[in-house]
Write an enzyme that holds these catalytic residues in place. Sequence first.
Site, PDB file in Angstrom:
ATOM      1  N   LYS A 143       0.927  -1.339  -0.056  1.00 44.47           N
ATOM      2  CA  LYS A 143      -0.023  -0.117   0.046  1.00 44.47           C
ATOM      3  C   LYS A 143       1.136   1.325   0.007  1.00 44.47           C
ATOM      4  O   LYS A 143       0.533   2.189  -0.646  1.00 44.47           O
ATOM      5  CB  LYS A 143      -1.088   0.112   1.176  1.00 44.47           C
ATOM      6  CG  LYS A 143      -1.793   0.892   1.485  1.00 44.47           C
ATOM      7  CD  LYS A 143      -3.047   0.615   2.523  1.00 44.47           C
ATOM      8  CE  LYS A 143      -2.664   0.698   3.842  1.00 44.47           C
ATOM      9  NZ  LYS A 143      -2.781   2.030   4.253  1.00 44.47           N
ATOM     10  N   ARG A 159      -7.295  12.608  12.977  1.00 40.11           N
ATOM     11  CA  ARG A 159      -5.839  12.515  13.252  1.00 40.11           C
ATOM     12  C   ARG A 159      -4.985  14.082  13.273  1.00 40.11           C
ATOM     13  O   ARG A 159      -5.449  14.694  12.536  1.00 40.11           O
ATOM     14  CB  ARG A 159      -5.347  11.398  12.209  1.00 40.11           C
ATOM     15  CG  ARG A 159      -6.267  10.318  12.383  1.00 40.11           C
ATOM     16  CD  ARG A 159      -5.818   9.111  11.402  1.00 40.11           C
ATOM     17  NE  ARG A 159      -4.439   8.635  11.621  1.00 40.11           N
ATOM     18  CZ  ARG A 159      -3.770   7.881  10.525  1.00 40.11           C
ATOM     19  NH1 ARG A 159      -4.535   7.162   9.628  1.00 40.11           N
ATOM     20  NH2 ARG A 159      -2.728   7.714  10.904  1.00 40.11           N
ATOM     21  N   GLN A 212       5.650   9.520   6.611  1.00 34.88           N
ATOM     22  CA  GLN A 212       4.426  10.294   5.983  1.00 34.88           C
ATOM     23  C   GLN A 212       5.034  11.667   6.096  1.00 34.88           C
ATOM     24  O   GLN A 212       4.899  12.643   5.108  1.00 34.88           O
ATOM     25  CB  GLN A 212       3.110  10.286   6.896  1.00 34.88           C
ATOM     26  CG  GLN A 212       2.503   8.918   6.469  1.00 34.88           C
ATOM     27  CD  GLN A 212       1.103   8.749   7.125  1.00 34.88           C
ATOM     28  OE1 GLN A 212       0.629   9.598   7.983  1.00 34.88           O
ATOM     29  NE2 GLN A 212       0.608   7.520   6.685  1.00 34.88           N
ATOM     30  N   ASP A 216       2.689  -0.530  12.150  1.00 34.21           N
ATOM     31  CA  ASP A 216       1.570  -1.076  11.813  1.00 34.21           C
ATOM     32  C   ASP A 216       1.436  -2.406  12.278  1.00 34.21           C
ATOM     33  O   ASP A 216       0.061  -2.883  12.116  1.00 34.21           O
ATOM     34  CB  ASP A 216       1.313  -1.019  10.063  1.00 34.21           C
ATOM     35  CG  ASP A 216       1.450   0.415   9.641  1.00 34.21           C
ATOM     36  OD1 ASP A 216       0.905   1.101  10.422  1.00 34.21           O
ATOM     37  OD2 ASP A 216       1.757   0.539   8.411  1.00 34.21           O
ATOM     38  N   LYS A 228      -3.683   6.444  15.346  1.00 33.86           N
ATOM     39  CA  LYS A 228      -4.001   5.802  14.124  1.00 33.86           C
ATOM     40  C   LYS A 228      -5.207   5.776  13.720  1.00 33.86           C
ATOM     41  O   LYS A 228      -6.004   6.465  14.167  1.00 33.86           O
ATOM     42  CB  LYS A 228      -3.242   4.322  14.202  1.00 33.86           C
ATOM     43  CG  LYS A 228      -1.653   4.439  14.229  1.00 33.86           C
ATOM     44  CD  LYS A 228      -0.908   4.849  12.836  1.00 33.86           C
ATOM     45  CE  LYS A 228       0.554   4.926  13.010  1.00 33.86           C
ATOM     46  NZ  LYS A 228       1.200   5.590  11.955  1.00 33.86           N
ATOM     47  N   ARG A 273      -5.138   2.747  18.691  1.00 33.07           N
ATOM     48  CA  ARG A 273      -5.112   0.993  18.720  1.00 33.07           C
ATOM     49  C   ARG A 273      -4.619   0.499  20.014  1.00 33.07           C
ATOM     50  O   ARG A 273      -4.876  -0.722  20.182  1.00 33.07           O
ATOM     51  CB  ARG A 273      -3.845   0.870  17.560  1.00 33.07           C
ATOM     52  CG  ARG A 273      -4.565   0.905  16.247  1.00 33.07           C
ATOM     53  CD  ARG A 273      -3.510   0.778  15.111  1.00 33.07           C
ATOM     54  NE  ARG A 273      -4.166   0.581  13.842  1.00 33.07           N
ATOM     55  CZ  ARG A 273      -3.514   0.717  12.601  1.00 33.07           C
ATOM     56  NH1 ARG A 273      -2.231   0.800  12.580  1.00 33.07           N
ATOM     57  NH2 ARG A 273      -4.166   0.855  11.260  1.00 33.07           N
TER      58      ARG A 273
HETATM   59  C1  S3P Z   1       2.941   5.117   6.208  1.00 26.21           C
HETATM   60  C2  S3P Z   1       3.585   5.469   7.421  1.00 26.21           C
HETATM   61  C3  S3P Z   1       3.302   4.962   8.580  1.00 26.21           C
HETATM   62  C4  S3P Z   1       2.375   3.951   8.716  1.00 26.21           C
HETATM   63  C5  S3P Z   1       1.281   4.036   7.685  1.00 26.21           C
HETATM   64  C6  S3P Z   1       2.042   4.213   6.272  1.00 26.21           C
HETATM   65  C7  S3P Z   1       3.358   5.349   4.842  1.00 26.21           C
HETATM   66  O1  S3P Z   1       2.773   6.151   9.224  1.00 26.21           O
HETATM   67  O2  S3P Z   1       1.767   3.725   9.985  1.00 26.21           O
HETATM   68  O3  S3P Z   1       0.389   2.975   7.696  1.00 26.21           O
HETATM   69  O4  S3P Z   1       3.217   4.876   3.843  1.00 26.21           O
HETATM   70  O5  S3P Z   1       4.409   6.155   4.889  1.00 26.21           O
HETATM   71  P1  S3P Z   1       3.755   7.267   9.891  1.00 26.21           P
HETATM   72  O6  S3P Z   1       4.430   7.835   8.824  1.00 26.21           O
HETATM   73  O7  S3P Z   1       2.381   8.325  10.501  1.00 26.21           O
HETATM   74  O8  S3P Z   1       4.431   6.566  11.105  1.00 26.21           O
END
Ligand code: S3P
Length: 447
Positions: free
Chosen positions: A21, A120, A165, A334, A361, A365
């Site tokens: 994903k 969030r 992210q 995750d 999240k 969680r």
């Molecule tokens: C993700 C980064 C993670 C992860 C999320 C997907 C990404 O989040 O928990 O499911 O694709 O960059 P964070 O960057 O907020 O830790």
Amino acid sequence: MKRTIKPARKFGGTLSVPGDKSIAHRAALLSILSNGPIVARNFPDNADCRSSLNAAAMFGVRVEQAGSTVTLHPPAKLSLPPDAIIDCGNSGTTARLLAGLIAGSGLEATLTGDESLRRRPMKRVIDPLTAMGASLAGTENRLPLKVVGSKLLPFEYTLKVPSAQVKSALLLAGLASKCSVVVREETPTRDHTENVIEAIGEGITVREIKPVVEPDPVDPRRKRTRMPESFKREVALSAQTRIDGGDIDIPGDISTASFFLAAAAISGKSITVTNVGLNPLRTEFLDHLKAIGCTVAITDKTVVSGEARGNVTVVGSQLKSRKLHGDTIVGLIDEIPMVAVMAAFADGTTIIRDAAELRVKESDRLMAVSENLRRMGVKCGLLADGLVIEGRKEITGADIQSYGDHRIAMAFSIAALFAVGPSTIDEDNVVAVSCPQFYDLLSSIAS
Ligand code: S3P
């Protein structure tokens, strides 16, 4: 609708899971800024990635789908409809990466999402993007978030939250604005944005900071290990960085695979997941399985489109407890709900700390895990930043609450397979956020 899950009598086998994903989001969103088409193979069909494809289409990207191959034709000129409202659904990755891209593009849009996403925190992207020169406004720093982009200033930043992210939002801001960005990480996070840019573009460099071994100044006959910098990784995007387009072959999603591998761990049987992503920043779960007593074997390891992949076989055994904290939590970000469920089947008490991030999240969680474990008869203490889980031999079937969170639904569906007596779970379609085929895959290995 409630789904009933009965304990499995037969378990084991081989399966493959849909594409990663995180990589798919990057392919979809980077197409907005690409000079040529991007062909993304094994693109997963789930609600989160559809949010990114729909967003890309709003910027004028033409999306062509043939089976699991998605071809993304970038627009001749970057634009958005006037007063654009972009619905990111349940997807934090779509919202945060787009906040960066719009901030650097000189365009304007309002980002919104479902009830969960609107709760969030967005301050983590608002603060650095504002410092770069964009304007972002949302009540209590949440969605709906109005982003007014502009020509941004070169930027150097050490992440305050270890978040891929946030890192990616800043890199996309720099890419859109053609300004240099340096992001430093005290705890390295998944590097798919860096890898996709490297695979189909040019202009990004990564420096891994290695510890140095040197004579101890107190006793020069001894050696000491020292980190030469206060951070472990530095990502530098030059002002000339460009995306040319090309092929991205997406490996299976290791976070989705983790639920099936965990089922092998709990059952003591064997599961193989083929063609799964093995990016070293995503494989902490495999290390965890080894640490709690499982056998993990990897075959046919290759690197495609800058990402490692291979076949993973896990054979379970009587599981051990473990203390988890610090950087390990970031590597398992995750997977913690699944880690917690496995802990319920282990000998001894598992302690998870430094995991407050899980409270923001798709659901809280920590609360969701502790509530469902308690319903299944497991003693579970809820801490501000973690969980204390007392393992036991048997857990009982229960009425499980997904809290609308795909990973809670999947982790507790696995728990239910190995519980005594049937369980029910609310709203089973919640898995469609990341893996709509979850229950079909599960029935291919458990009956
Ligand atoms: C993700 C980064 C993670 C992860 C999320 C997907 C990404 O989040 O928990 O499911 O694709 O960059 P964070 O960057 O907020 O830790």
